[in-house]
Design an enzyme around this catalytic site. Structure first.
Site, short mmCIF file in Angstrom:
data_model
loop_
_atom_site.label_atom_id
_atom_site.label_comp_id
_atom_site.label_asym_id
_atom_site.label_seq_id
_atom_site.Cartn_x
_atom_site.Cartn_y
_atom_site.Cartn_z
N HIS A 170 3.78 -0.48 -0.92
CA HIS A 170 5.30 -0.41 -1.48
C HIS A 170 6.09 -1.33 -0.65
O HIS A 170 5.46 -2.02 0.33
CB HIS A 170 5.84 1.02 -1.06
N ASP B 196 10.25 -1.19 0.89
CA ASP B 196 11.20 -0.39 1.27
C ASP B 196 12.57 -0.79 0.63
O ASP B 196 13.08 -2.07 0.66
CB ASP B 196 11.51 -0.29 2.77
N HIS C 130 4.07 -3.66 2.10
CA HIS C 130 3.27 -2.95 3.31
C HIS C 130 2.63 -1.50 2.89
O HIS C 130 3.02 -1.14 1.82
CB HIS C 130 4.23 -2.81 4.45
N ARG D 205 -2.12 9.79 13.36
CA ARG D 205 -1.22 8.90 13.39
C ARG D 205 0.13 9.32 13.02
O ARG D 205 0.43 9.79 12.06
CB ARG D 205 -1.42 7.44 12.82
#
Ligand SMILES: O=C(O)CCC(=O)C(=O)O
Ligand SMILES: [Fe+2]
Length: 239
Positions: A132, A134, A183, A193
């Site tokens: 995607h 942002d 990303h 994480r």
């Protein structure tokens, strides 16, 4: 990796100009860079991580009562629109308030999204967060110190490149209103994480268009990008 060590006092000297230039150059090449020596206290960052982990440890029915935005079933909203705009103008040689005047306090002007990716036995078969870009203007990401997972798609060869974690740093990436940077987050076989992304958006009525100062005179009659407002763009994304 860009250090703010020499620019933190706010003097607009050569060090400041160099850091702004480096941030713009990295944004043009990668759309991503890491900030170190940023001046945010280590304890604040550690506290933030602990609080995020506490949040994720709550039972699901409690978490679901948290402040989720209407129409976007992700993240928790917060406002702090005074962060991180001037390096773009100063690095591009535009008037200092060129961007900041368009970021006024609005209920949903900024959003923070906290992600925790559990360890996964089949990391090659699953993604933590799919590919995607942002939508807003700028993302400030706090990522886990040890467990990597963030990857950026390198435009020249369409290869995924990992953004290695660096202790006490922030990862900055530009959003669709400047340029889309694709990303994703992959998962780890042994460790979970944590990441927290702070998204900075302009006010809804602001028109997003190429700054006339940056358009070469020869092409001034043929703008490559059609102007749009952030409000219309956001509506389209959520529809
Ligand atoms: O978890 C990450 O490193 C990436 C998070 C991200 O890209 C996002 O929340 O938009
Ligand atoms: Fe993202």
């Amino acid at each position: 990796m860009i250090s703010l060590c020499k620019v933190i006092e706010g003097n607009k000297d050569d060090n400041y100009r160099k850091a702004c230039h480096n941030m713009v150059a990295a944004s043009e090449k990668w759309g991503f860079f890491k900030l170190i020596d940023h001046g945010v206290k280590f304890e604040i960052i550690e506290n933030m991580k602990n609080m995020c982990n506490d949040l994720f440890d709550l039972p699901m029915e409690k978490k679901m009562k948290g402040g989720r935005l209407n129409g976007l079933p992700l993240g928790y909203s917060a406002t702090n629109p005074d962060y991180g705009k001037n390096w773009t103008t100063d690095g591009l040689g535009l008037p200092s308030d060129f961007f900041s005047k368009n970021f006024k306090e609005e209920k949903e002007a900024t959003m923070i999204r906290v992600n925790r990716y559990p360890k996964c036995p089949l990391p090659k078969k699953c993604l933590g967060l799919g590919s995607h870009s942002d939508p807003p203007t700028l993302t400030i990401l706090l990522q886990d110190d040890e467990v990597g997972g963030l990857q950026v798609l390198r435009p020249i060869d369409d290869q995924w490149v990992g953004i290695r974690p660096v202790s006490n740093s922030f990862v900055i990436n530009i959003g669709d209103t400047l340029e889309s940077v694709v990303h994703r987050a992959v998962v780890n076989k042994e460790k979970s994480r944590l990441s927290a992304a702070y998204f900075l958006s302009p006010s809804s009525k602001v028109t997003i268009e190429s700054p006339p100062q940056l358009i070469p005179p020869i092409s001034s009659n043929a703008k490559m990008y059609k102007p749009f407002t952030w409000g219309d763009f956001r509506k389209e994304l959520l529809s």
